[in-house]
Design a protein around this motif. Structure first.
Motif, PDB file in Angstrom:
ATOM      1  N   MET A 132       0.796  -1.236   0.000  1.00 40.12           N
ATOM      2  CA  MET A 132       0.000   0.000   0.000  1.00 40.12           C
ATOM      3  C   MET A 132       0.827   1.283   0.000  1.00 40.12           C
ATOM      4  N   PRO A 133       1.944   1.362   0.736  1.00 38.41           N
ATOM      5  CA  PRO A 133       2.694   2.620   0.736  1.00 38.41           C
ATOM      6  C   PRO A 133       3.112   3.057  -0.662  1.00 38.41           C
ATOM      7  N   ALA A 134       3.635   2.138  -1.472  1.00 37.66           N
ATOM      8  CA  ALA A 134       4.083   2.501  -2.819  1.00 37.66           C
ATOM      9  C   ALA A 134       2.897   2.930  -3.679  1.00 37.66           C
ATOM     10  N   LEU A 135       1.810   2.196  -3.542  1.00 37.14           N
ATOM     11  CA  LEU A 135       0.613   2.520  -4.323  1.00 37.14           C
ATOM     12  C   LEU A 135       0.073   3.909  -3.956  1.00 37.14           C
ATOM     13  N   ALA A 136      -0.014   4.155  -2.652  1.00 38.50           N
ATOM     14  CA  ALA A 136      -0.553   5.445  -2.188  1.00 38.50           C
ATOM     15  C   ALA A 136       0.381   6.589  -2.563  1.00 38.50           C
ATOM     16  N   ALA A 137       1.684   6.361  -2.424  1.00 40.41           N
ATOM     17  CA  ALA A 137       2.650   7.423  -2.734  1.00 40.41           C
ATOM     18  C   ALA A 137       2.559   7.817  -4.204  1.00 40.41           C
ATOM     19  N   LEU A 140      -0.699   9.862  -4.647  1.00 40.29           N
ATOM     20  CA  LEU A 140      -0.789  11.138  -3.922  1.00 40.29           C
ATOM     21  C   LEU A 140       0.462  11.989  -4.098  1.00 40.29           C
ATOM     22  N   LYS A 141       1.196  11.762  -5.166  1.00 39.58           N
ATOM     23  CA  LYS A 141       2.415  12.540  -5.472  1.00 39.58           C
ATOM     24  C   LYS A 141       3.378  12.568  -4.283  1.00 39.58           C
ATOM     25  N   GLN A 142       3.541  11.437  -3.654  1.00 45.75           N
ATOM     26  CA  GLN A 142       4.485  11.264  -2.528  1.00 45.75           C
ATOM     27  C   GLN A 142       4.062  11.996  -1.258  1.00 45.75           C
ATOM     28  N   ARG A 143       2.883  12.634  -1.288  1.00 48.94           N
ATOM     29  CA  ARG A 143       2.441  13.332  -0.072  1.00 48.94           C
ATOM     30  C   ARG A 143       1.751  12.324   0.848  1.00 48.94           C
ATOM     31  N   LEU A 144       2.561  11.532   1.479  1.00 46.07           N
ATOM     32  CA  LEU A 144       2.060  10.389   2.240  1.00 46.07           C
ATOM     33  C   LEU A 144       2.814  10.262   3.559  1.00 46.07           C
ATOM     34  N   VAL A 145       2.068  10.106   4.637  1.00 46.05           N
ATOM     35  CA  VAL A 145       2.682   9.847   5.949  1.00 46.05           C
ATOM     36  C   VAL A 145       2.088   8.554   6.482  1.00 46.05           C
ATOM     37  N   ASN A 154      12.999   3.351   3.117  1.00 43.11           N
ATOM     38  CA  ASN A 154      13.266   4.713   3.589  1.00 43.11           C
ATOM     39  C   ASN A 154      12.632   5.772   2.698  1.00 43.11           C
ATOM     40  N   ASP A 155      11.684   5.342   1.875  1.00 44.37           N
ATOM     41  CA  ASP A 155      11.141   6.284   0.893  1.00 44.37           C
ATOM     42  C   ASP A 155      10.009   7.159   1.439  1.00 44.37           C
ATOM     43  N   TYR A 156       9.473   6.796   2.595  1.00 45.42           N
ATOM     44  CA  TYR A 156       8.271   7.478   3.066  1.00 45.42           C
ATOM     45  C   TYR A 156       8.453   8.041   4.479  1.00 45.42           C
ATOM     46  N   GLY A 320       7.149  20.931   0.023  1.00 43.01           N
ATOM     47  CA  GLY A 320       8.292  20.496  -0.799  1.00 43.01           C
ATOM     48  C   GLY A 320       9.637  20.681  -0.126  1.00 43.01           C
ATOM     49  N   GLU A 321       9.590  20.936   1.194  1.00 40.01           N
ATOM     50  CA  GLU A 321      10.851  21.131   1.927  1.00 40.01           C
ATOM     51  C   GLU A 321      11.229  19.851   2.663  1.00 40.01           C
ATOM     52  N   GLY A 322      12.519  19.574   2.721  1.00 38.61           N
ATOM     53  CA  GLY A 322      13.018  18.455   3.527  1.00 38.61           C
ATOM     54  C   GLY A 322      12.732  17.101   2.917  1.00 38.61           C
ATOM     55  N   GLN A 323      13.290  16.098   3.543  1.00 34.54           N
ATOM     56  CA  GLN A 323      13.133  14.717   3.104  1.00 34.54           C
ATOM     57  C   GLN A 323      12.257  13.969   4.098  1.00 34.54           C
ATOM     58  N   PRO A 324      11.476  12.987   3.610  1.00 34.20           N
ATOM     59  CA  PRO A 324      10.662  12.209   4.548  1.00 34.20           C
ATOM     60  C   PRO A 324      11.523  11.506   5.590  1.00 34.20           C
ATOM     61  N   ALA A 325      11.052  11.521   6.820  1.00 32.85           N
ATOM     62  CA  ALA A 325      11.842  10.938   7.907  1.00 32.85           C
ATOM     63  C   ALA A 325      11.024   9.923   8.692  1.00 32.85           C
TER      64      ALA A 325
END
Length: 339
Positions: A132-137, A140-145, A154-156, A320-325
DNA sequence: TTCTCCAGTCAGTGCGAGCA
DNA sequence: TGCTCGCACTGACTGGAGAA
């Protein structure tokens, strides 16, 4: 029916822009005269004005709406999480849409699609499986928590609890209490729902690691696995245990509150309640546990930390700031009747 | 008759321009 | 300088025109 900006502008003999600037509270900034501002205000007070959010989000390419998909609201932990996240979003002027997928991947996939079609700015997701994480990302243009469940990678942006450590601490605390009251050889029964989920499997890893370190023999530990963390499966699992004639454990540990509630229901129906000397434990916390007479230990998650980190991650992703952590919240043991 | 293409519509926003 | 206006644009949808 409330007027549109165009209708207001038409009837007052002003341009759409002038009316819009007044309604947005930017009259001073754009030097709209006080007289014009007053005319617009008087008119809208009399006839009303409602912003058209569809048109607005169309133009701005944002909807000021976020979405949250959780397994179910009947699970106290997720209900609490949803409530606090909704409050946090509202405080920031954003609307949070909440849906349940009941841990069904197909349902979750459909909900993700629907939220994308409704142009939400981002999605908070408790993933139903590792795909699901890859599908949702992607949708939703990577706007996923991701919340509560960490399937790795480490992509999300991820906000989870240290389930392994809390499982370890819980088992140690329960064992210490048994020894303290003179029961040197306590036996443990673990009720685990949906152990395919990382949060549950990590709890079991932590619990078993502690029982290993404490030197409990195989006869002192049993594990019952059920497909889901819900009331009926907890009830059914405990009913089957009692009906089979197996002895009840000294210590019962459940992987979630709904499972715990179900187990308590079966004990009440068949035995009038849990035996007084049975030590009860569950992951997650609920104020109703205060009303039990048994020694009870729950594991309370740090909601405030989780909500703040999740919201902050989402805000960064949108800007669009920073990297997902990855953020790991600690848990706190809440013992009752265990002095 | 069916299909494709294109212009117009909806209600907002941002920005540059114009008028007194 | 103070004040206001108009245009281009957003995506989904509709309806008219023309071609096959």
């Amino acid at each position: 029916m409330a007027k549109t900006i165009e209708a207001i502008a038409d009837e007052l003999g002003l341009s759409i822009t002038t009316v819009r600037l007044v309604l947005l509270g930017k009259a001073r900034q754009y030097r709209i005269s006080a007289k014009t501002e007053a005319r617009v205000r008087e008119y809208t007070e009399l006839h009303g004005y409602e912003i058209n959010h569809v048109a607005r989000s169309l133009r701005l390419q944002r909807s000021d709406a976020l979405a949250l998909i959780i397994p179910r609201l009947s699970n106290h932990f997720f209900a609490q999480l949803a409530e606090l996240l909704e409050i946090r979003c509202r405080k920031a002027g954003l609307q949070l849409w909440i849906s349940c997928c009941y841990d069904n991947p197909d349902t979750q996939q459909e909900l993700i699609k629907q939220f994308r079609e409704r142009n939400v700015d981002g999605l908070f997701l408790v993933p139903a499986n590792a795909n699901m994480p890859a599908l949702a990302a992607a949708q939703l243009k990577q706007r996923l928590v991701l919340l509560d469940r960490d399937f790795g990678g480490n992509d999300y942006a991820v906000v989870v609890t240290d389930n392994r450590q809390s499982g370890y601490q819980l088992a140690q605390r329960l064992h210490a209490f048994c020894v303290q009251r003179g029961d040197l050889q306590p036996d443990f029964l673990l009720f685990a729902g949906n152990s395919g989920m990382p949060s549950i499997s990590q709890r079991l890893v932590g619990l078993n690691a502690a029982l290993d370190d404490l030197g409990l023999s195989a006869s002192q530990r049993r594990e019952v696995q059920v497909p889901h963390n819900d009331f009926h499966e907890g009830e059914q699992a405990m009913a089957e245990l009692i009906d089979s004639g197996q002895p009840l454990p000294k210590v019962l540990v459940c992987s979630s509150i709904p499972l715990f509630e179900g187990a308590m229901q079966a004990l009440k129906q068949r035995l009038g309640g849990a035996p007084e000397n049975m030590v009860l434990a569950t992951f997650d916390d609920h104020s109703m546990l205060d009303f039990l007479r048994n020694p009870v230990c729950s594991v309370r998650q740090d909601y405030a930390f989780m909500i703040e980190q999740a919201f902050s991650e989402m805000a960064q992703l949108i800007s669009g700031e920073g990297q997902p952590a990855r953020h790991i919240a600690s848990m706190r043991l809440v013992p009752r009747n265990m002095d």
